[in-house]
Design an enzyme around this catalytic site. Structure first.
Site, PDB file in Angstrom:
ATOM      1  CG  ASN A  62     -21.199 -43.342 -10.447  1.00 33.96           C
ATOM      2  OD1 ASN A  62     -20.675 -42.142 -10.767  1.00 33.96           O
ATOM      3  ND2 ASN A  62     -20.667 -44.528 -11.332  1.00 33.96           N
TER       4      ASN A  62
ATOM      5  CB  CYS B 181     -20.408 -48.942 -16.289  1.00 31.99           C
ATOM      6  SG  CYS B 181     -22.022 -48.224 -15.525  1.00 31.99           S
TER       7      CYS B 181
HETATM    8  C1  LIG Z   1     -26.640 -45.266 -12.336  1.00 31.57           C
HETATM    9  C2  LIG Z   1     -26.051 -43.857 -13.091  1.00 31.57           C
HETATM   10  C3  LIG Z   1     -26.390 -43.555 -14.394  1.00 31.57           C
HETATM   11  C4  LIG Z   1     -27.157 -44.352 -15.276  1.00 31.57           C
HETATM   12  O1  LIG Z   1     -28.682 -44.609 -14.883  1.00 31.57           O
HETATM   13  P1  LIG Z   1     -29.413 -45.342 -15.636  1.00 31.57           P
HETATM   14  O2  LIG Z   1     -31.030 -45.316 -15.220  1.00 31.57           O
HETATM   15  O3  LIG Z   1     -29.119 -46.851 -15.233  1.00 31.57           O
HETATM   16  O4  LIG Z   1     -29.366 -45.413 -17.201  1.00 31.57           O
HETATM   17  C5  LIG Z   1     -26.077 -42.375 -14.631  1.00 31.57           C
HETATM   18  N1  LIG Z   1     -25.238 -41.696 -13.852  1.00 31.57           N
HETATM   19  C6  LIG Z   1     -25.077 -41.935 -12.652  1.00 31.57           C
HETATM   20  C7  LIG Z   1     -24.150 -41.036 -11.736  1.00 31.57           C
HETATM   21  C8  LIG Z   1     -25.317 -42.864 -12.080  1.00 31.57           C
HETATM   22  O5  LIG Z   1     -25.254 -43.554 -10.690  1.00 31.57           O
END
Ligand SMILES: *Cc1c(COP(=O)(O)O)cnc(C)c1O
Length: 396
Positions: free
Chosen positions: A153, A328
């Site tokens: 991400n 985050c």
């Molecule tokens: C956004 C994300 C998450 C968390 O997803 P949510 O639905 O917001 O809880 C977990 N892993 C990755 C790689 C993400 O990009």
């Protein structure tokens, strides 16, 4: 008010208008509880949910009964890791993951460590890539599960999940993939990739927030999970709680839309990304690309700006919305664990900025973004030079 250009599509995406349109009736007249099977209101809801389940299953080559809807990927990951850990405790207490995972994985692993589990966190190379042979070497008789994300991400690096899946299969170890960033953007096939558990979320592919799913293989192998949410027994008992029918409808529409244009969109976003990269690089050739050059998501551009502070830059780039790393970790003052894992020192890690493009970005927006970025970078460099001169003068 002129809103900033949105270049933070890996934190979340704006919902596609088609998604909103599909959801609206389910917020109003089609409000039935999908568990109320005795009347048409409930049946309407149940049909929508089952249709959504088919869409999810088909998109990853799974079957509908292997899809458990959750509130998002964080919940899906918690269910997968804790659910497996508690169920397979007699087989061993060892999990393998890697250092650039999302906090949803890393923090859940830390929770399991506190419960007595051993977790091996594999390193990555300077491009953010896990070496499959490291996975092989880390496997012990105690190993129950390997958790490796598909695409990162923050830096967009795509992990060799196919190879890792094969290794896990040969060793009879469960394989979980966090596919949040790749779902609807890269080909995903749980069968050919030997994925036993897969987490995805709607809001990263132009769907609504608050809905995701966990794919749980039910055949060859049948994965057991300890239930983490007690209650009315929804989702075959695995996740109690009234189903979010409107969100599931929106999620399904979002998946359909993404798969319809997956190649075209990747091509277009790759071109916009290249436009942005070269627009920054011609003026500031010292920028450093984070992540793999070829094994990366088309819409991610993560850069380090040596000598500058990412946080300061972002505050000054009023015309664009982007982030230093993940949404985050931005809350803390620590530099991103992902950038640090690439071997960057703390100062360089603090200079990282993630630009992530999306469906609604245009060439004109990228042009504007380039001039905003270049102006801020130039100003900050000049200020630094000026300060250095004053500093030097002071010592004369
Ligand atoms: C956004 C994300 C998450 C968390 O997803 P949510 O639905 O917001 O809880 C977990 N892993 C990755 C790689 C993400 O990009």
């Amino acid at each position: 008010m002129n809103r900033p250009i949105y270049l933070d599509n890996q934190a979340t995406t704006p919902p596609d208008p088609e998604v909103v349109k599909a959801m609206l009736p389910y917020f109003q007249e089609k409000f039935g509880n999908a568990a109320s099977v005795h009347h048409s209101y409930g049946q309407e809801g149940k049909e929508a949910v089952e249709q959504g389940r088919r869409v999810m299953a088909e998109s990853i080559q799974g079957s509908p009964r292997e899809i458990i809807f959750t509130s998002g990927a964080t919940e899906a990951i918690n269910l997968a890791l804790k659910g497996v850990a508690e169920k397979y405790i007699d087989r061993g207490q060892h999990i393998i993951t890697q250092v650039t995972e999302h906090k949803a994985v890393l923090d859940t692993c830390n929770y399991l460590v506190r419960k007595g589990w051993k977790v091996t966190t594999l390193p990555v190379d300077s491009k953010g890539m896990v070496n499959p042979s490291h996975v092989t070497n880390a496997i012990t008789r105690e190993t129950v599960l390997v958790a490796i994300m598909h695409a990162n991400n923050e830096i967009g690096t795509i992990q060799p999940v196919q190879e890792i899946g094969t290794i896990c299969r040969q060793k009879n170890i469960l394989f979980m993939v966090d596919a949040c960033q790749s779902f609807g953007k890269l080909d995903l096939n749980v069968k050919s990739m030997n994925i036993n558990l897969l987490a995805a979320t709607a809001h990263k592919l132009y769907g609504p927030k608050g809905i995701g799913f966990l794919f749980v293989s039910q055949k060859d192998p049948k994965v057991e999970l300890q239930i983490q949410m007690e209650g009315g027994g929804h989702e075959r008992g695995f996740r109690s709680g009234t189903l979010a029918v409107p969100l599931i409808v929106g999620f399904a529409r979002a998946v359909e839309l993404s798969l319809e244009c997956i190649n075209k969109e990747n091509l277009r976003l790759g071109e916009l990304r290249d436009q942005l990269y070269s627009g920054i690089r011609v003026i500031h050739p010292e920028v450093i690309l984070n992540g793999s050059r070829d094994k990366r998501l088309a819409h991610n551009l993560s850069l380090c700006f040596p000598g500058l502070d990412g946080e300061t830059m972002i505050m000054k780039m009023k015309g664009i919305a982007c982030s230093t790393g993940s949404a985050c970790s931005s809350a803390s003052l620590e530099p991103s664990h992902v950038i640090k894992a690439l071997g960057r020192d703390t100062e360089l890690a603090h200079s990282a900025i993630r630009f992530s493009l999306g469906r609604f970005n245009t060439t004109a927006e990228i042009d504007t973004a380039i001039s905003v970025i270049n102006r801020v970078v130039r100003d900050l460099k000049e200020k630094k030079l000026h300060r250095r001169r004053i500093h030097a003068d002071g010592f004369e």
